[in-house]
Design a protein around this motif. Structure first.
Motif, PDB file in Angstrom:
ATOM      1  N   TYR A  32      31.715  19.125 -30.265  1.00 58.17           N
ATOM      2  CA  TYR A  32      31.037  19.034 -29.890  1.00 58.17           C
ATOM      3  C   TYR A  32      29.918  18.223 -30.835  1.00 58.17           C
ATOM      4  CZ  TYR A  32      30.341  22.328 -25.789  1.00 58.17           C
ATOM      5  OH  TYR A  32      30.971  22.488 -24.460  1.00 58.17           O
ATOM      6  N   VAL A  33      29.473  17.256 -30.457  1.00 63.85           N
ATOM      7  CA  VAL A  33      28.184  17.042 -31.926  1.00 63.85           C
ATOM      8  C   VAL A  33      27.086  17.887 -31.850  1.00 63.85           C
ATOM      9  CG1 VAL A  33      26.265  14.839 -32.333  1.00 63.85           C
ATOM     10  CG2 VAL A  33      28.987  14.036 -31.497  1.00 63.85           C
ATOM     11  N   MET A  34      27.088  17.964 -33.116  1.00 63.00           N
ATOM     12  CA  MET A  34      25.892  19.077 -33.440  1.00 63.00           C
ATOM     13  C   MET A  34      24.486  17.758 -33.454  1.00 63.00           C
ATOM     14  SD  MET A  34      26.785  21.429 -31.988  1.00 63.00           S
ATOM     15  CE  MET A  34      25.324  23.264 -32.833  1.00 63.00           C
ATOM     16  N   ALA A  35      23.469  18.497 -33.825  1.00 67.54           N
ATOM     17  CA  ALA A  35      21.996  17.752 -34.992  1.00 67.54           C
ATOM     18  C   ALA A  35      20.775  18.880 -34.563  1.00 67.54           C
ATOM     19  CB  ALA A  35      21.861  16.726 -33.074  1.00 67.54           C
ATOM     20  N   TRP A  36      20.386  18.182 -35.895  1.00 68.40           N
ATOM     21  CA  TRP A  36      19.032  19.051 -35.535  1.00 68.40           C
ATOM     22  C   TRP A  36      17.630  18.200 -35.344  1.00 68.40           C
ATOM     23  CZ3 TRP A  36      18.839  24.257 -36.715  1.00 68.40           C
ATOM     24  CH2 TRP A  36      19.238  24.813 -37.501  1.00 68.40           C
ATOM     25  N   PHE A  37      17.042  19.054 -34.078  1.00 67.42           N
ATOM     26  CA  PHE A  37      15.443  17.713 -33.694  1.00 67.42           C
ATOM     27  C   PHE A  37      14.180  19.114 -34.427  1.00 67.42           C
ATOM     28  CE2 PHE A  37      16.359  14.481 -31.155  1.00 67.42           C
ATOM     29  CZ  PHE A  37      17.905  14.645 -31.020  1.00 67.42           C
ATOM     30  N   GLU A  46      11.159  14.904 -32.267  1.00 70.37           N
ATOM     31  CA  GLU A  46      12.051  13.895 -33.078  1.00 70.37           C
ATOM     32  C   GLU A  46      13.410  14.763 -33.635  1.00 70.37           C
ATOM     33  OE1 GLU A  46       9.206  12.458 -36.188  1.00 70.37           O
ATOM     34  OE2 GLU A  46       9.706  14.258 -37.729  1.00 70.37           O
ATOM     35  N   PHE A  47      13.948  13.340 -34.016  1.00 70.21           N
ATOM     36  CA  PHE A  47      15.583  13.659 -34.474  1.00 70.21           C
ATOM     37  C   PHE A  47      15.306  13.840 -36.268  1.00 70.21           C
ATOM     38  CE2 PHE A  47      20.621  12.667 -34.738  1.00 70.21           C
ATOM     39  CZ  PHE A  47      20.073  11.959 -36.624  1.00 70.21           C
ATOM     40  N   VAL A  48      15.927  14.845 -36.382  1.00 71.08           N
ATOM     41  CA  VAL A  48      16.084  15.873 -37.916  1.00 71.08           C
ATOM     42  C   VAL A  48      17.698  14.675 -38.229  1.00 71.08           C
ATOM     43  CG1 VAL A  48      16.134  16.832 -39.822  1.00 71.08           C
ATOM     44  CG2 VAL A  48      15.403  17.405 -37.984  1.00 71.08           C
ATOM     45  N   ALA A  49      18.382  15.553 -38.211  1.00 70.90           N
ATOM     46  CA  ALA A  49      19.751  15.106 -38.459  1.00 70.90           C
ATOM     47  C   ALA A  49      20.929  15.341 -37.287  1.00 70.90           C
ATOM     48  CB  ALA A  49      20.216  15.601 -39.743  1.00 70.90           C
ATOM     49  N   SER A  50      22.474  14.722 -38.139  1.00 70.57           N
ATOM     50  CA  SER A  50      23.305  14.776 -36.699  1.00 70.57           C
ATOM     51  C   SER A  50      24.419  15.139 -37.130  1.00 70.57           C
ATOM     52  CB  SER A  50      23.459  14.007 -35.689  1.00 70.57           C
ATOM     53  OG  SER A  50      24.166  12.497 -35.821  1.00 70.57           O
ATOM     54  N   LEU A  81      21.288  23.390 -42.210  1.00 68.35           N
ATOM     55  CA  LEU A  81      20.492  22.056 -42.025  1.00 68.35           C
ATOM     56  C   LEU A  81      20.153  22.844 -42.729  1.00 68.35           C
ATOM     57  CD1 LEU A  81      19.423  19.532 -41.083  1.00 68.35           C
ATOM     58  CD2 LEU A  81      17.312  20.342 -40.748  1.00 68.35           C
ATOM     59  N   LEU A  82      20.630  22.254 -44.501  1.00 68.06           N
ATOM     60  CA  LEU A  82      19.668  23.091 -45.710  1.00 68.06           C
ATOM     61  C   LEU A  82      18.184  21.521 -45.861  1.00 68.06           C
ATOM     62  CD1 LEU A  82      19.860  23.718 -48.610  1.00 68.06           C
ATOM     63  CD2 LEU A  82      21.593  22.559 -49.433  1.00 68.06           C
ATOM     64  N   TYR A  94      12.300  23.528 -35.917  1.00 70.49           N
ATOM     65  CA  TYR A  94      13.202  22.615 -35.423  1.00 70.49           C
ATOM     66  C   TYR A  94      13.951  23.264 -34.649  1.00 70.49           C
ATOM     67  CZ  TYR A  94      11.856  20.870 -40.058  1.00 70.49           C
ATOM     68  OH  TYR A  94      12.041  20.182 -40.972  1.00 70.49           O
ATOM     69  N   TYR A  95      15.061  22.321 -34.052  1.00 69.55           N
ATOM     70  CA  TYR A  95      15.643  22.993 -32.602  1.00 69.55           C
ATOM     71  C   TYR A  95      16.802  22.214 -33.348  1.00 69.55           C
ATOM     72  CZ  TYR A  95      11.275  23.488 -30.158  1.00 69.55           C
ATOM     73  OH  TYR A  95      10.519  23.803 -29.562  1.00 69.55           O
ATOM     74  N   CYS A  96      18.299  22.894 -32.546  1.00 68.21           N
ATOM     75  CA  CYS A  96      19.542  23.041 -32.864  1.00 68.21           C
ATOM     76  C   CYS A  96      19.716  22.481 -31.118  1.00 68.21           C
ATOM     77  CB  CYS A  96      20.066  24.133 -33.590  1.00 68.21           C
ATOM     78  SG  CYS A  96      21.765  24.110 -33.514  1.00 68.21           S
ATOM     79  N   ALA A  97      20.592  21.637 -30.888  1.00 62.77           N
ATOM     80  CA  ALA A  97      21.152  20.896 -30.811  1.00 62.77           C
ATOM     81  C   ALA A  97      22.466  20.970 -30.314  1.00 62.77           C
ATOM     82  CB  ALA A  97      20.418  19.749 -29.569  1.00 62.77           C
TER      83      ALA A  97
END
Length: 124
Positions: A32-37, A46-50, A81-82, A94-97
């Motif tokens: 999967y692609v993992m991301a933080w919003f 809003e998007f933070v990082a993927s 997410l550091l 902060y949400y993990c997706a």
């Protein structure tokens, strides 16, 4: 079904650091692609990082580049997410997706699995 649980949030002074963790369960998220919003009060999410499946491709919003680092541990179904040099404007939930299609980018609609969020508060 994939369940995501974030942890590691808290209160920190400006200039400090926090490391957020996202634990996935239910099935492996190694492809999967993992991301933080993030979402601040009264603002849109809003998007933070993927990060892609291998960890070899990462993407960040401009305001966190050079300060935040996204990483993953596929063997343990974890994402991280550091966050360094934190600023008051980083305050948010902060949400993990997770996106099983592998296409995941900066649009929240790409992601079908979400955690419940963890609060990050940065004091000035």
């Amino acid at each position: 079904q994939v369940q995501l649980v974030e942890s590691g949030g808290g209160l920190v002074q400006a200039g400090g650091s926090l490391r957020l963790s996202c634990a996935a369960s239910g099935r492996t998220t190694s492809t999967y692609v993992m991301a933080w919003f993030r979402q601040a009060p009264g603002k849109e999410r809003e998007f933070v990082a993927s990060i892609n499946w291998s960890g070899g491709l990462t993407s960040y919003r401009d305001s966190v580049k050079g300060r935040f680092i996204i990483s993953r541990d596929n063997a343990n179904n974890m994402a991280y997410l550091l966050m360094n040099s934190l600023k008051p404007e980083d305050t948010a939930v902060y949400y993990c997706a997770a996106d099983p299609s592998g296409r995941g980018g900066s649009w929240s609609g790409d992601y079908i699995h979400w955690g419940q969020g963890t609060q990050v508060t940065v004091s000035s």
